[in-house]
Design an enzyme around this catalytic site. Sequence first.
Site, PDB file in Angstrom:
ATOM      1  N   ASP A 150       5.384 -46.519 -15.609  1.00 49.53           N
ATOM      2  CA  ASP A 150       4.520 -46.460 -16.779  1.00 49.53           C
ATOM      3  C   ASP A 150       5.266 -46.764 -18.081  1.00 49.53           C
ATOM      4  OD1 ASP A 150       2.154 -46.039 -18.161  1.00 49.53           O
ATOM      5  OD2 ASP A 150       1.791 -44.067 -17.294  1.00 49.53           O
ATOM      6  N   GLU A 210      -2.040 -52.037 -14.685  1.00 49.29           N
ATOM      7  CA  GLU A 210      -3.076 -51.523 -15.562  1.00 49.29           C
ATOM      8  C   GLU A 210      -3.506 -52.680 -16.473  1.00 49.29           C
ATOM      9  OE1 GLU A 210      -3.958 -47.527 -18.188  1.00 49.29           O
ATOM     10  OE2 GLU A 210      -1.930 -48.334 -18.174  1.00 49.29           O
ATOM     11  N   GLU A 242      -8.700 -43.799 -18.245  1.00 54.22           N
ATOM     12  CA  GLU A 242      -7.851 -42.809 -18.917  1.00 54.22           C
ATOM     13  C   GLU A 242      -8.229 -42.642 -20.386  1.00 54.22           C
ATOM     14  OE1 GLU A 242      -3.863 -45.003 -20.555  1.00 54.22           O
ATOM     15  OE2 GLU A 242      -3.816 -44.339 -18.478  1.00 54.22           O
TER      16      GLU A 242
END
Length: 621
Positions: free
Chosen positions: A360, A409, A415
Amino acid sequence: MENVLSDEVSPREAASAVNAWISDTGEGVRLTVTRDGAVVLDRVPLGFSIDGAVLGPGAELVHVSERTVRDRFTLRSGKSAGDHDYEHHESVHTFRAPGGVEWQVILRVGRDGAAIRYALPALDGTTRVTGERTAVTLPAGSRSWVLDYQTWYETPRFGVDTADLASGAYGLPFLTRLDATTHLLITESGIDGRFAGAHVVAGEAEPDGGRTLLVTVADEAVEVARGVVTPWRVFLVGTLADLVSSLFVEELAPAAAPEQADAAWVRPGRAAWSWWSGFYSGAQLAEQRHFVDVAADLGWEHLLIDCGWEETWVPEIVAHASRRGVQVHLWTIWRDLNSPQDLRKLALWRSWGVAGIKVDFMESESKDRYRWYDTILTESARLGLMVNFHGSVIPRGWARTFPQVIGYEAVRGAEYYVFFEDQALTASHNVIQPFTRNIVGAMDATPVAFGAPGRTTSDGHELGLSVAFECGITHFADHVDAYARRPLAARFLAELAPVWDETVLLAGDPDTHAVIGRRAGDRWFVGGIATGDARVIHVRLDRLGVGPDAQVWIVTDAMPATGGTRNGGAAPTGLAETVVTAADAIDVAVARDGGFAAIVAPAGVELFRAAPRRHLPAPTA
């Protein structure tokens, strides 16, 4: 082997409607692209700058070479897993700048589009690429679907007429409708740590109402050596259906290394994920065990444990999940994998039985960050770890080169309900994705968020996202119990195939709705998502080849007894199912900002096949 070559330049196949050529005129080096004989891109200026010296104007053509590129590659996940053959025509145009520098434009033309990249074939040492001349002018009257540029691509996508497009930077892929049927999608392929990623910058309106997009690199200067000095600049052209099914981005990417050509250990599928419904749940072993058990009962393949996991109990949850046929993936942040010593963690996690990682917050398109990607891609391939990139760049063909990459992503996904409760994802934003972002590769938008605060999309819309959005491993956002409480949703998500053989667009437009069909064996899964008032969506089934009297199970919004679809429709009351037979089309009523999911199979074929995963006993001492 990559790019098997033939010295013979064969005629373009009749089915291929795209053609392209490079011309050297008094205005400089130009690219023209046609489709069915009609000009799509007209004399696009080409060239680039090195250390401030502009290559393009005044260029002298030195040599042109041509060849046919034929190859086969295998995709382990994506819109069409399996073996794929392709053929491109390639021409290499060598120019000499007024100052004596030799530079090249390499042009590829395939069934679905054209692509160019630049090279310095005789460079001694290194130099810096400091700018690019590649520029596409959108005609007046065209319409585009865009997102404001951000290096991790999480701004909303929206539609805009060319006349109203604001000047500024926009991210890729950039979609434009040129006429009633012809569309242009601009993106990239074949990137690695030699390059930086690019976007486009829209200038001021032209006198005739058009607007020019300049390809712009993320770094102000990129140091390069002899050989190719940019990724492919890709121009997909065709109908929306052509673009949705296209594999041109993967065709242009480098082949996988021989030792990765098989990669049978890559396992696409569906994943339970607790972070969205419980921010601190990654630290709770009992909760992870519960998610494993429900996932296994639904027949899903994976569990993702997000931030908060402890190495003291990860081997335990891996063992428990293994007994249920579920593989475990761990979240990490890129900074914790940014040195040779840090990279040793990957081997440790693999020794625990971890199947993959979610990395991430890279949030950069710089050359330096792509060098980091190179390291992670190589090491994860060596260890047999699947990889899902978040806070990341868009796909640029890595599904071919590194088959362990099962997701990115690079999308404003579910999210954002967690971080920005006052900024619910709009149905219009969702509908654009299958025509833009998802065309170029796996998109981990973490769909089916029934419990989202402030949600404006219907339950049918959320369920439809499970098919309309594609990712190598689809991480469902909601708590597993939220699905169990909705029997129709649970049944559909249990039936949902883990991997797709084929993807087609059945109906839609980026401004109104998207109906995507994905085939797994002899069954088709259909996801429909809409924006706007409640209405009936007509879906033709002839592209599916399911024959007469096909079985169709539809899960859509349950409409109240009164209200129907008039005046925008009354609020839906959950989900409802319908089983019909159909030969050529179905009509599906959807709520406002609604949608549906369906399974279609030929007559006589078993429609429902899901079964829980076995629960093997723990070994005894």
